[in-house]
Design a protein around this motif. Structure first.
Motif, PDB file in Angstrom:
ATOM      1  N   ALA A 289     -10.745   7.372   7.476  1.00  0.00           N
ATOM      2  CA  ALA A 289     -10.048   8.659   7.432  1.00  0.00           C
ATOM      3  C   ALA A 289      -8.793   8.532   6.590  1.00  0.00           C
ATOM      4  O   ALA A 289      -8.193   7.446   6.492  1.00  0.00           O
ATOM      5  CB  ALA A 289      -9.695   9.119   8.843  1.00  0.00           C
ATOM      6  N   PRO A 290      -8.352   9.640   5.953  1.00  0.00           N
ATOM      7  CA  PRO A 290      -7.094   9.586   5.196  1.00  0.00           C
ATOM      8  C   PRO A 290      -5.935   9.216   6.104  1.00  0.00           C
ATOM      9  O   PRO A 290      -5.970   9.481   7.321  1.00  0.00           O
ATOM     10  CB  PRO A 290      -6.950  11.009   4.645  1.00  0.00           C
ATOM     11  CG  PRO A 290      -8.335  11.576   4.679  1.00  0.00           C
ATOM     12  CD  PRO A 290      -9.008  10.948   5.865  1.00  0.00           C
ATOM     13  N   PRO A 291      -4.892   8.595   5.575  1.00  0.00           N
ATOM     14  CA  PRO A 291      -3.729   8.246   6.396  1.00  0.00           C
ATOM     15  C   PRO A 291      -3.182   9.451   7.157  1.00  0.00           C
ATOM     16  O   PRO A 291      -2.936  10.506   6.567  1.00  0.00           O
ATOM     17  CB  PRO A 291      -2.725   7.714   5.373  1.00  0.00           C
ATOM     18  CG  PRO A 291      -3.585   7.197   4.258  1.00  0.00           C
ATOM     19  CD  PRO A 291      -4.751   8.126   4.185  1.00  0.00           C
ATOM     20  N   ALA A 292      -2.982   9.306   8.438  1.00  0.00           N
ATOM     21  CA  ALA A 292      -2.581  10.414   9.300  1.00  0.00           C
ATOM     22  C   ALA A 292      -1.129  10.795   9.048  1.00  0.00           C
ATOM     23  O   ALA A 292      -0.249   9.934   8.913  1.00  0.00           O
ATOM     24  CB  ALA A 292      -2.773  10.034  10.766  1.00  0.00           C
TER      25      ALA A 292
ATOM     26  N   PRO B 101      13.082  12.406   6.625  1.00  0.00           N
ATOM     27  CA  PRO B 101      12.074  12.885   7.580  1.00  0.00           C
ATOM     28  C   PRO B 101      11.494  11.749   8.407  1.00  0.00           C
ATOM     29  O   PRO B 101      11.576  10.575   8.049  1.00  0.00           O
ATOM     30  CB  PRO B 101      11.006  13.512   6.670  1.00  0.00           C
ATOM     31  CG  PRO B 101      11.184  12.843   5.350  1.00  0.00           C
ATOM     32  CD  PRO B 101      12.656  12.571   5.228  1.00  0.00           C
ATOM     33  N   SER B 102      10.914  12.111   9.529  1.00  0.00           N
ATOM     34  CA  SER B 102      10.275  11.133  10.394  1.00  0.00           C
ATOM     35  C   SER B 102       9.071  10.531   9.684  1.00  0.00           C
ATOM     36  O   SER B 102       8.227  11.258   9.144  1.00  0.00           O
ATOM     37  CB  SER B 102       9.837  11.797  11.703  1.00  0.00           C
ATOM     38  OG  SER B 102       9.165  10.873  12.532  1.00  0.00           O
ATOM     39  N   VAL B 103       8.986   9.219   9.692  1.00  0.00           N
ATOM     40  CA  VAL B 103       7.950   8.523   8.932  1.00  0.00           C
ATOM     41  C   VAL B 103       6.794   8.147   9.850  1.00  0.00           C
ATOM     42  O   VAL B 103       6.983   7.407  10.819  1.00  0.00           O
ATOM     43  CB  VAL B 103       8.520   7.260   8.264  1.00  0.00           C
ATOM     44  CG1 VAL B 103       7.424   6.551   7.463  1.00  0.00           C
ATOM     45  CG2 VAL B 103       9.694   7.605   7.380  1.00  0.00           C
ATOM     46  N   PRO B 104       5.584   8.638   9.546  1.00  0.00           N
ATOM     47  CA  PRO B 104       4.419   8.220  10.343  1.00  0.00           C
ATOM     48  C   PRO B 104       4.164   6.721  10.169  1.00  0.00           C
ATOM     49  O   PRO B 104       4.104   6.222   9.049  1.00  0.00           O
ATOM     50  CB  PRO B 104       3.270   9.049   9.764  1.00  0.00           C
ATOM     51  CG  PRO B 104       3.925  10.195   9.058  1.00  0.00           C
ATOM     52  CD  PRO B 104       5.221   9.655   8.541  1.00  0.00           C
TER      53      PRO B 104
ATOM     54  N   VAL C 160       0.848  -1.194   0.000  1.00  0.00           N
ATOM     55  CA  VAL C 160       0.000   0.000   0.000  1.00  0.00           C
ATOM     56  C   VAL C 160       0.884   1.244   0.000  1.00  0.00           C
ATOM     57  O   VAL C 160       1.778   1.390   0.853  1.00  0.00           O
ATOM     58  CB  VAL C 160      -0.935   0.018   1.223  1.00  0.00           C
ATOM     59  CG1 VAL C 160      -1.768   1.305   1.237  1.00  0.00           C
ATOM     60  CG2 VAL C 160      -1.837  -1.201   1.208  1.00  0.00           C
ATOM     61  N   ASP C 161       0.626   2.119  -0.962  1.00  0.00           N
ATOM     62  CA  ASP C 161       1.249   3.449  -0.971  1.00  0.00           C
ATOM     63  C   ASP C 161       0.356   4.337  -0.117  1.00  0.00           C
ATOM     64  O   ASP C 161      -0.699   4.786  -0.546  1.00  0.00           O
ATOM     65  CB  ASP C 161       1.331   3.968  -2.415  1.00  0.00           C
ATOM     66  CG  ASP C 161       2.098   5.280  -2.523  1.00  0.00           C
ATOM     67  OD1 ASP C 161       2.321   5.937  -1.487  1.00  0.00           O
ATOM     68  OD2 ASP C 161       2.458   5.661  -3.658  1.00  0.00           O
ATOM     69  N   ARG C 162       0.792   4.614   1.127  1.00  0.00           N
ATOM     70  CA  ARG C 162      -0.072   5.297   2.098  1.00  0.00           C
ATOM     71  C   ARG C 162      -0.146   6.801   1.861  1.00  0.00           C
ATOM     72  O   ARG C 162      -1.086   7.451   2.315  1.00  0.00           O
ATOM     73  CB  ARG C 162       0.423   5.019   3.508  1.00  0.00           C
ATOM     74  CG  ARG C 162       0.403   3.545   3.899  1.00  0.00           C
ATOM     75  CD  ARG C 162       0.748   3.355   5.373  1.00  0.00           C
ATOM     76  NE  ARG C 162      -0.209   4.053   6.225  1.00  0.00           N
ATOM     77  CZ  ARG C 162       0.146   4.942   7.164  1.00  0.00           C
ATOM     78  NH1 ARG C 162       1.435   5.246   7.343  1.00  0.00           N
ATOM     79  NH2 ARG C 162      -0.780   5.530   7.901  1.00  0.00           N
TER      80      ARG C 162
END
Length: 285
Positions: free
Chosen positions: A198-201, A133-136, A118-120
């Motif tokens: 909901a969209p990916p946070a 960068p920090s990855v959620p 999945v491409d989030r």
């Protein structure tokens, strides 16, 4: 064969070659237009369609094919832990950054037990090429996922830093993950729309698919116009050369207009009067 005939044949042969090349280039642009039109038709038919179960959208061979691309699918399952990787150098709307890829294990339907990559979403770059960068992280536990299907990208041999890939390729993502995963996987991937509604946070939206047909059709007609122009130009050139080298015709005499004839008659009368007045008189005997 005369020199003139040889030049005419050479001129027409060159024009024929140029015309044939233009025809082929026009056909190439036409085929690109047809392919682009088919891709746009798929987007228009699938993008806003109602989601279907992922097992129905992908099919029995677990491969995303071109007619299924962009169609929304729904699945229940969970993201595999410690398996997120980054797709590098994929800007969105002109902003450089990364795509966050995570394997999702489907737990329901025909594809239960199968992993779909999945491409989030999009993660902007920090401006420092050496700092990622920090990855959620994806949500834990059971997730109701809605995503749009995408055809698999071609694998690449380009190297990438640890935890990153150069293409959305299931095998590369599997091998690059901090905790590699096993088991069957969908040949293709999906772009996340919602996770639990909901969209990916913490992630930006991905670019919308383009429905622009591009200039291919106009380019095709331009090449075909050039093809006909090359032949017409050769015929004109040959005819002009023949006219220049042939016997010259005497210039055609133009018939005088009525005004010119009247002026000539008046001039003749004036000349006769001048001659009459200038003749010396003789005395009669």
């Amino acid at each position: 064969m005369s020199e003139r005939a040889r030049r005419a044949i050479a001129t027409f042969a060159v024009a024929t070659l140029v015309s044939a090349a233009c025809v082929l280039l026009g056909l190439w642009q036409w085929h690109r237009y047809v392919a682009r039109s088919a891709a746009v038709a798929v987007v228009q038919a699938n993008y806003d369609a109602a989601p279907v179960p992922i097992g129905q959208g992908v099919g029995g061979d677990a491969t995303v094919s071109a007619p299924e691309e962009w169609h929304p699918v729904a699945a229940t399952g969970h993201y595999l832990p410690h398996a997120t990787v980054l797709l590098r150098n994929r800007p969105v709307n002109g902003t450089s950054g990364y795509h966050v890829l995570a394997p999702f294990l489907v737990q329901d339907g025909a594809l239960a037990g199968t992993v779909v990559l999945v491409d989030r979403g999009f993660l902007p770059a920090t401006g420092d090429a050496a700092r990622v960068p920090s990855v959620p992280q994806p949500p834990t536990g059971q997730v109701d996922l809605v995503a749009r299907l995408r055809v698999a990208e071609q694998p690449t041999e380009r190297q990438a830093p640890a935890g990153q890939v150069q293409a959305i390729d299931v095998a590369a993502a599997r091998a690059t993950a901090a905790q590699p995963w096993s088991g069957p996987a969908v040949h293709g991937y999906a772009q996340a729309v919602t996770e639990d509604g909901a969209p990916p946070a913490g992630l930006g939206s991905l670019a919308l698919p383009s429905t622009d047909l591009g200039p291919h059709l106009s380019y095709a007609f331009q090449w075909w116009v050039f093809a006909s122009g090359a032949l017409v130009g050769a015929v004109v050139l040959i005819r002009r050369e023949g006219s220049a080298s042939g016997p010259r015709r005497p210039p055609r005499r133009r018939h005088p207009t009525a005004e010119q004839e009247e002026d000539a008659l008046l001039d003749a009368q004036e000349a006769a009067m001048r001659r009459a007045t200038s003749t010396p008189r003789r005395d009669l005997p």
